[in-house]
Design a protein around this motif. Structure first.
Motif, short mmCIF file in Angstrom:
data_model
loop_
_atom_site.label_atom_id
_atom_site.label_comp_id
_atom_site.label_asym_id
_atom_site.label_seq_id
_atom_site.Cartn_x
_atom_site.Cartn_y
_atom_site.Cartn_z
N VAL A 28 0.87 -1.17 0.00
CA VAL A 28 0.00 0.00 0.00
C VAL A 28 0.91 1.22 0.00
O VAL A 28 1.78 1.36 0.87
CB VAL A 28 -0.94 0.06 1.22
CG1 VAL A 28 -1.85 1.27 1.14
CG2 VAL A 28 -1.75 -1.23 1.35
N PHE A 29 0.70 2.11 -0.97
CA PHE A 29 1.48 3.33 -1.11
C PHE A 29 0.56 4.52 -0.83
O PHE A 29 -0.42 4.71 -1.56
CB PHE A 29 2.05 3.44 -2.53
CG PHE A 29 2.88 2.25 -2.92
CD1 PHE A 29 4.23 2.20 -2.62
CD2 PHE A 29 2.30 1.17 -3.57
CE1 PHE A 29 4.99 1.08 -2.98
CE2 PHE A 29 3.03 0.05 -3.93
CZ PHE A 29 4.39 0.01 -3.64
N VAL A 30 0.86 5.28 0.22
CA VAL A 30 0.01 6.42 0.58
C VAL A 30 0.73 7.69 0.17
O VAL A 30 1.88 7.93 0.56
CB VAL A 30 -0.31 6.44 2.09
CG1 VAL A 30 -1.21 7.63 2.42
CG2 VAL A 30 -0.98 5.13 2.52
N SER A 31 0.05 8.52 -0.62
CA SER A 31 0.61 9.79 -1.09
C SER A 31 0.93 10.70 0.08
O SER A 31 0.42 10.53 1.19
CB SER A 31 -0.41 10.50 -1.97
OG SER A 31 -0.64 9.79 -3.15
N GLY A 32 1.76 11.70 -0.21
CA GLY A 32 2.04 12.72 0.79
C GLY A 32 0.73 13.27 1.35
O GLY A 32 -0.16 13.64 0.58
N ASN A 57 -5.18 10.83 9.01
CA ASN A 57 -5.58 10.77 7.60
C ASN A 57 -4.95 9.56 6.91
O ASN A 57 -5.60 8.87 6.12
CB ASN A 57 -5.20 12.06 6.88
CG ASN A 57 -5.96 13.28 7.39
OD1 ASN A 57 -7.00 13.16 8.04
ND2 ASN A 57 -5.44 14.46 7.10
N ILE A 58 -3.69 9.31 7.22
CA ILE A 58 -2.99 8.16 6.64
C ILE A 58 -3.62 6.86 7.13
O ILE A 58 -3.84 5.92 6.36
CB ILE A 58 -1.49 8.22 6.98
CG1 ILE A 58 -0.83 9.34 6.17
CG2 ILE A 58 -0.81 6.88 6.73
CD1 ILE A 58 0.56 9.70 6.62
N GLU A 59 -3.93 6.82 8.42
CA GLU A 59 -4.55 5.63 9.00
C GLU A 59 -5.88 5.32 8.31
O GLU A 59 -6.19 4.16 8.02
CB GLU A 59 -4.76 5.85 10.50
CG GLU A 59 -5.11 4.63 11.29
CD GLU A 59 -5.03 4.87 12.78
OE1 GLU A 59 -4.64 3.93 13.48
OE2 GLU A 59 -5.35 5.98 13.24
N GLN A 63 -6.72 1.92 6.28
CA GLN A 63 -7.87 1.08 6.62
C GLN A 63 -8.70 0.76 5.39
O GLN A 63 -9.18 -0.37 5.24
CB GLN A 63 -8.72 1.75 7.69
CG GLN A 63 -8.08 1.71 9.06
CD GLN A 63 -8.86 2.48 10.12
OE1 GLN A 63 -9.80 3.23 9.81
NE2 GLN A 63 -8.47 2.32 11.36
N GLN A 64 -8.86 1.73 4.48
CA GLN A 64 -9.59 1.48 3.24
C GLN A 64 -8.88 0.41 2.40
O GLN A 64 -9.52 -0.29 1.61
CB GLN A 64 -9.73 2.76 2.42
CG GLN A 64 -10.71 3.75 3.01
CD GLN A 64 -10.82 4.98 2.11
OE1 GLN A 64 -11.18 4.85 0.94
NE2 GLN A 64 -10.52 6.14 2.65
N ALA A 65 -7.57 0.31 2.58
CA ALA A 65 -6.78 -0.68 1.85
C ALA A 65 -6.62 -1.97 2.65
O ALA A 65 -5.79 -2.82 2.29
CB ALA A 65 -5.41 -0.09 1.53
N GLU A 66 -7.40 -2.11 3.72
CA GLU A 66 -7.34 -3.28 4.60
C GLU A 66 -5.94 -3.47 5.18
O GLU A 66 -5.40 -4.58 5.24
CB GLU A 66 -7.82 -4.54 3.87
CG GLU A 66 -9.26 -4.43 3.41
CD GLU A 66 -9.75 -5.62 2.62
OE1 GLU A 66 -8.99 -6.60 2.45
OE2 GLU A 66 -10.90 -5.57 2.16
#
Length: 127
Positions: A28-32, A57-59, A63-66
């Motif tokens: 899972v890659f989370v943008s800035g 916000n990252i959390e 969570q949406q990405a399980e």
């Protein structure tokens, strides 16, 4: 699993052409992500409070990405003023103290002068 694009609901994502996060199992890659509070549509003046909101916000994206913050293996912190970084440490320890991901801190300008920190993460989902 097919690639999953995760949105925060911001119209800015479509305007620029990016996703809040991308899930490509097991990654899972989370943008800035900044400390903007989407519930109140505000941003705090405190770098520590912005840091905590970034992580919330990252959390939510994870969570949406399980996934979760426990799966984070790399973090990049971006702050316009490097001298502000020590104020973030107690919050970072609270969220990542047991996880202890690899990390880098960069001092650079952000899109809005009200933003005092931006955080991006990479997570490797545990099987």
């Amino acid at each position: 699993m097919a690639r999953q694009l995760i949105s925060s609901g911001s119209s800015f994502e479509a305007e620029i052409g990016y996703s809040r996060a991308v899930r490509q199992d097991p990654w899972v890659f989370v943008s800035g992500t900044t400390g903007f509070n989407y519930d109140t549509m505000t941003i705090s003046d405190s770098v520590a409070e912005q840091t905590e909101q970034c992580l919330k916000n990252i959390e939510a994206a994870l969570q949406q990405a399980e996934s979760s913050l426990k799966d984070v293996v790399r973090v990049t912190y971006i702050l316009p003023d490097a001298a502000d970084f020590p104020q973030c440490w107690p919050v970072l320890k609270q969220y990542f103290g047991e996880v202890r991901p690899a990390c880098t801190m960069i001092s650079a300008g952000l899109a809005d002068p009200a933003m005092k920190i931006e955080i991006q993460v990479t997570a490797l989902k545990q099987s």
